[in-house]
Design a protein around this motif. Sequence first.
Motif, short mmCIF file in Angstrom:
data_model
loop_
_atom_site.label_atom_id
_atom_site.label_comp_id
_atom_site.label_asym_id
_atom_site.label_seq_id
_atom_site.Cartn_x
_atom_site.Cartn_y
_atom_site.Cartn_z
N GLU A 76 -4.49 -6.78 5.82
CA GLU A 76 -3.43 -7.00 4.71
C GLU A 76 -3.48 -5.84 3.59
OE1 GLU A 76 -1.92 -10.26 1.48
OE2 GLU A 76 -2.98 -10.98 3.29
N LYS A 79 -2.10 -2.80 4.96
CA LYS A 79 -0.70 -2.82 5.04
C LYS A 79 -0.12 -2.54 3.49
CE LYS A 79 2.71 -5.96 6.06
NZ LYS A 79 3.13 -7.47 6.79
N LYS A 80 -0.89 -3.11 2.70
CA LYS A 80 -0.03 -3.05 1.15
C LYS A 80 -0.43 -1.57 0.62
CE LYS A 80 -0.85 -7.56 -0.79
NZ LYS A 80 -1.70 -8.51 -1.88
N MET A 83 2.19 0.82 1.69
CA MET A 83 3.78 0.37 1.15
C MET A 83 4.18 1.46 -0.13
SD MET A 83 3.85 -3.68 1.47
CE MET A 83 3.76 -4.49 2.86
N SER A 84 5.53 1.51 -0.27
CA SER A 84 6.01 2.04 -1.35
C SER A 84 5.74 0.92 -2.44
CB SER A 84 7.40 2.60 -1.36
OG SER A 84 8.27 1.64 -1.16
N PRO A 85 6.09 1.54 -3.93
CA PRO A 85 6.07 0.57 -4.86
C PRO A 85 6.93 -0.65 -4.72
CG PRO A 85 5.53 2.51 -5.62
CD PRO A 85 5.95 2.90 -4.49
N GLU A 87 8.58 -1.66 -1.98
CA GLU A 87 8.05 -2.42 -0.95
C GLU A 87 6.86 -3.68 -1.35
OE1 GLU A 87 7.22 0.28 2.01
OE2 GLU A 87 9.23 0.22 3.04
N LYS A 88 5.97 -2.93 -1.96
CA LYS A 88 4.97 -3.64 -2.47
C LYS A 88 5.25 -4.83 -3.28
CE LYS A 88 0.89 -1.76 -3.23
NZ LYS A 88 -0.18 -1.22 -3.99
N TYR A 91 6.97 -7.45 -0.97
CA TYR A 91 6.13 -7.98 -0.24
C TYR A 91 5.34 -9.20 -1.31
CZ TYR A 91 2.13 -9.09 2.68
OH TYR A 91 0.88 -9.55 3.42
N GLU A 92 4.87 -8.76 -2.54
CA GLU A 92 4.10 -9.61 -3.51
C GLU A 92 4.95 -10.74 -3.92
OE1 GLU A 92 2.67 -7.31 -6.23
OE2 GLU A 92 1.06 -6.41 -4.98
#
Length: 192
Positions: A76, A79-80, A83-85, A87-88, A91-92
């Motif tokens: 995880e 994966k984070k 990620m772009s900011p 996407e992050k 996701y969060e």
Amino acid sequence: MKGHTLPFNLQFFAESADGTSDAGDTGKELDDAGEKTDTKGTDAGDADPAEKDAGKAVDPVPAGNKKEDIEALVQEAVKKATMSPEEKAAYEKEEKEKALSEREDAISLRERRADAKELLADNGLPVEFRDMVMGKDKEETQANVKMFKEKFDAAVQAQVEVRLKGKTPSSGTGYTGGSEKETLLAQVENYL
């Protein structure tokens, strides 16, 4: 012999909190003047509490987790990191919503269990059947309790009737079922 005792450091053989041996690492070193200095950290009174906390790494994995859990957390994190900011952030947000939903479900389950327990107690039924009658909401639970009470009462009544059912008395008493006066007259005639 009493005058020549060797210093014996029991901490030399002790294990640290993570289960590894600290043999040889006493945390003290000799400085240029030959005095021992602490190399494992500062004493409690020497440092600012904020400085102590700043040096500690926060471990997100509790000590009892298995290897699979640790691997999942590492995946995880990787994966984070990729990620772009935006996407992050998405996701969060999704993870927070998922955690909130799980908490709401847990609270709902506790409330439904409490409602079922209360309804069973109000109807004079054993609270051990709580999980059997618990429904998706309070109305469904009430319907389940009502149906369960009917079936439970019928089963209890059937068992009571079975236990109370007995043998028919034999006719050896001589009582044929008339009035008491007729019975006494019949007994007197038998003796004469």
